[in-house]
Write a protein that holds these residues in place. Structure first.
Motif, short mmCIF file in Angstrom:
data_model
loop_
_atom_site.label_atom_id
_atom_site.label_comp_id
_atom_site.label_asym_id
_atom_site.label_seq_id
_atom_site.Cartn_x
_atom_site.Cartn_y
_atom_site.Cartn_z
N ILE A 1 0.84 -1.20 0.00
CA ILE A 1 0.00 0.00 0.00
C ILE A 1 0.87 1.25 0.00
N LEU A 2 1.92 1.26 0.81
CA LEU A 2 2.84 2.40 0.82
C LEU A 2 3.43 2.63 -0.57
N GLY A 3 3.70 1.55 -1.28
CA GLY A 3 4.27 1.66 -2.60
C GLY A 3 3.41 2.39 -3.61
N ARG A 4 2.09 2.49 -3.34
CA ARG A 4 1.21 3.18 -4.28
C ARG A 4 1.51 4.66 -4.39
N ILE A 5 2.17 5.26 -3.36
CA ILE A 5 2.42 6.70 -3.40
C ILE A 5 3.91 7.03 -3.56
N LEU A 6 4.72 6.04 -3.91
CA LEU A 6 6.16 6.25 -3.96
C LEU A 6 6.71 6.47 -5.36
N ARG A 7 5.91 6.35 -6.38
CA ARG A 7 6.41 6.47 -7.74
C ARG A 7 6.77 7.92 -8.08
N ILE A 8 7.99 8.15 -8.47
CA ILE A 8 8.44 9.49 -8.86
C ILE A 8 7.77 9.89 -10.19
N THR A 9 7.35 11.14 -10.27
CA THR A 9 6.78 11.68 -11.51
C THR A 9 7.58 12.92 -11.92
N GLY A 10 7.13 13.56 -12.96
CA GLY A 10 7.80 14.77 -13.40
C GLY A 10 7.30 16.02 -12.70
N SER A 11 6.42 15.88 -11.73
CA SER A 11 5.86 17.04 -11.03
C SER A 11 6.88 17.67 -10.10
N LYS A 12 6.67 18.93 -9.76
CA LYS A 12 7.62 19.65 -8.92
C LYS A 12 7.60 19.13 -7.48
N ASN A 13 6.42 18.89 -6.96
CA ASN A 13 6.29 18.40 -5.58
C ASN A 13 6.30 16.88 -5.59
N GLN A 14 7.22 16.27 -4.82
CA GLN A 14 7.34 14.81 -4.77
C GLN A 14 7.14 14.28 -3.36
N GLU A 15 6.25 14.93 -2.60
CA GLU A 15 5.92 14.42 -1.26
C GLU A 15 5.11 13.14 -1.38
N ALA A 16 5.30 12.26 -0.42
CA ALA A 16 4.52 11.03 -0.31
C ALA A 16 4.16 10.86 1.16
N VAL A 17 2.88 11.06 1.49
CA VAL A 17 2.47 11.12 2.89
C VAL A 17 1.46 10.01 3.17
N PHE A 18 1.74 9.24 4.20
CA PHE A 18 1.00 8.02 4.52
C PHE A 18 0.44 8.15 5.93
N TYR A 19 -0.90 8.17 6.05
CA TYR A 19 -1.56 8.32 7.35
C TYR A 19 -2.07 6.96 7.83
N MET A 20 -1.92 6.71 9.13
CA MET A 20 -2.38 5.45 9.70
C MET A 20 -2.59 5.61 11.20
N PRO A 21 -3.45 4.81 11.81
CA PRO A 21 -3.53 4.80 13.27
C PRO A 21 -2.23 4.27 13.86
N ALA A 22 -1.90 4.73 15.05
CA ALA A 22 -0.65 4.31 15.71
C ALA A 22 -0.83 2.93 16.35
N GLU A 23 -1.09 1.94 15.52
CA GLU A 23 -1.24 0.56 15.97
C GLU A 23 0.15 -0.05 16.07
N PRO A 24 0.45 -0.84 17.10
CA PRO A 24 1.82 -1.31 17.34
C PRO A 24 2.48 -2.01 16.16
N LYS A 25 1.77 -2.93 15.48
CA LYS A 25 2.39 -3.64 14.37
C LYS A 25 2.67 -2.69 13.20
N LEU A 26 1.74 -1.81 12.92
CA LEU A 26 1.95 -0.85 11.84
C LEU A 26 3.12 0.06 12.14
N LEU A 27 3.26 0.45 13.41
CA LEU A 27 4.41 1.27 13.80
C LEU A 27 5.72 0.52 13.61
N GLU A 28 5.70 -0.76 13.92
CA GLU A 28 6.90 -1.58 13.73
C GLU A 28 7.31 -1.58 12.26
#
Length: 483
Positions: free
Chosen positions: A346-373
């Motif tokens: 899922i994280l990989g869906r927002i990681l592809r570099i494009t030709g756009s000026k802004n290349q931020e990739a921001v991933f929001y999630m609840p602070a669940e222990p396994k996800l944090l790991e």
């Protein structure tokens, strides 16, 4: 299109291996690195050098199969529709169950190059430990295809079963890859974006019970008591509103520079997706596109969104590994699947570099222990010091309160009756989310205890009956090539 350095290196190494007598080649490349283009270029070189006659590609979903077919066509200028005169076909793994003997005879009459995208879906070192797809590959392709290329972004299976066509290192039992291109290398080479992971937490949580109300100072402490399941957190209206509100603000800022930037919300069920869509409309006055198995043509919806300017798409299992929507830059992980394979894909869906000026990739999630790991393991992959993981505390305003009045409480009411989720729609919702991520492990630590989904043992048995996400199988026609 000029190849990236890693793509050219991988192709050269694969060609050298094939010429030296090796039939199989396994490439590990981080999600978003450009595996489809690399595989298409390799196929083109094999065809143009008269080393193979046909190219067949298998991938985990209809949308990815369509992307592969388009990429192969653009690179080779040949057709891959399976009809007379075509150079091959792009199919899904579930099609393996329905291919007849006329198709498999192609491997005896022609030199066939087979591409397996996200090969970890296919398990088995032999017939005895193979899953349904792995068995077909072992029986019909492993010894009969002239060359194979196996691709993966996550080199392990959720059930720890061996991956088909793979070798393992005896000392660590890790998969032995012929070529590896990790996230660290991809970021250093400006192939992938640097992820920023926002963990949403809260220090004022109340669980209202029949006899008492308990309080907790974090989602981690709440979940450790086993009185409230994670599903309740991702379905909590306050949590959803805060996550989508923060993500929407970030996306709006990005769109000031990249006007076509988009956001993805990964939901846990059709009902959950519709709940999120409704909250987005009511609280943010923002429309969203929902794509699940219940839509008539989900692949068409995704393809339309890919080229559109609309902001948000909410998915249940439909936009996962291999789905190429480069304009995605913000993602909300509100799925009930808490596995590293799913997290990375899922994280990989927002990681592809494009030709756009802004290349931020921001991933929001609840602070669940396994996800944090998993998030901190991603941080270890970043090749330099970067503030990859950040925390945000839920804070919101309530209508009717003073404008400067901020609240930060999250309440779970366990006194309300709950209807058991045992209907067929719920089963389909879960099958849609479970694409080979049922008992995920960190592949380097087999002794860890993992959460087991209740559909673990029935998934592979039912997946070939109902079809992955109830999509229509791609019509088969490659057998005509053998006529």
């Amino acid at each position: 299109m000029k190849l990236r350095q890693w793509q050219a290196e991988c192709i050269d190494l694969a060609l050298a291996r094939y010429r030296s007598g090796n039939s199989h080649f396994l490439a590990l490349a981080t999600p978003g690195a450009g595996k489809t283009l690399m595989a298409s270029e390799l196929a083109d070189q094999l065809l143009k050098n008269n080393l193979v006659d046909l190219v067949v590609c298998f991938s985990p979903s209809t949308i990815v199969a369509m992307d592969f077919s388009e990429s192969l066509h653009l690179r080779t200028q040949e057709r891959f529709d399976g009809l007379i005169g075509a150079k091959g076909r792009s199919l899904t793994y579930q099609n393996l169950q329905h291919l007849d003997t006329s198709f498999w005879h192609l491997f005896e009459r022609y030199r066939v190059f087979v591409i397996f995208d996200e090969v970890h879906h296919c398990a088995g070192s032999n017939i005895d430990n193979a899953n349904a797809w792995g068995e077909k590959i072992i029986l019909n392709i492993q010894e009969k295809a002239l060359f194979t290329l196996a691709l993966t972004g996550t080199p392990w299976r959720s059930d720890l079963a061996p991956i088909v066509l793979s070798n393992y290192m005896h000392s660590s039992n890790k998969i032995s890859c012929d070529y590896i291109y990790g996230l660290s290398e991809a970021i250093s080479a400006d192939v992938c974006r640097i992820p920023q992971i926002i963990a949403i937490d809260n220090n004022n949580i109340s669980v209202v019970g029949i006899e008492e109300t308990k309080t907790f100072d974090s989602f981690s402490s709440l979940l450790s008591q086993s009185i409230t399941p994670y599903q309740d957190i991702i379905e909590n209206e306050v949590v959803i509103k805060y996550v989508i509100s923060s993500a929407h603000k970030k996306l709006s800022r990005i769109r000031l520079i990249n006007p076509d930037a988009a956001g993805l919300v990964v939901a846990s069920s059709v009902k959950h997706a519709n709940q999120i869509s409704q909250l987005m409309k009511v609280s943010l006055n923002e429309a969203s596109i929902v794509v699940t198995y219940k839509e008539k043509c989900p692949a068409d919806i995704i393809q339309t969104f890919k080229a559109a300017k609309s902001k948000w798409i909410i998915s249940v299992g439909m936009i996962s590994e291999g789905t190429n929507i480069p304009r995605l830059q913000v993602c909300c992980h509100l799925s009930n699947i808490k596995t590293e394979m799913h997290f990375r894909q899922i994280l990989g869906r927002i990681l592809r570099i494009t030709g756009s000026k802004n290349q931020e990739a921001v991933f929001y999630m609840p602070a669940e222990p396994k996800l944090l790991e998993y998030a901190y393991r991603v941080k270890q992959d970043v090749p330099f010091e970067a503030d990859v993981v950040k925390f945000e505390k839920i804070e919101y305003e309530v209508q009717g309160q003073a404008l400067d009045k901020k609240l930060n409480s999250v309440t779970f009411d366990t006194t309300r009756s709950v209807t058991p989720k045992i209907g067929i729609d719920y089963i389909f919702d879960q099958l849609e989310c479970m694409d080979d991520v049922i008992k995920q492990s960190n592949y380097s630590n087999k002794n860890e205890i993992f959460e087991e989904h209740f559909l673990t043992h029935s998934y592979e048995q039912t997946i070939n009956i109902y079809g992955r996400f109830k999509q229509e199988s791609i019509a088969l026609g490659l057998s005509e090539l053998g006529e």
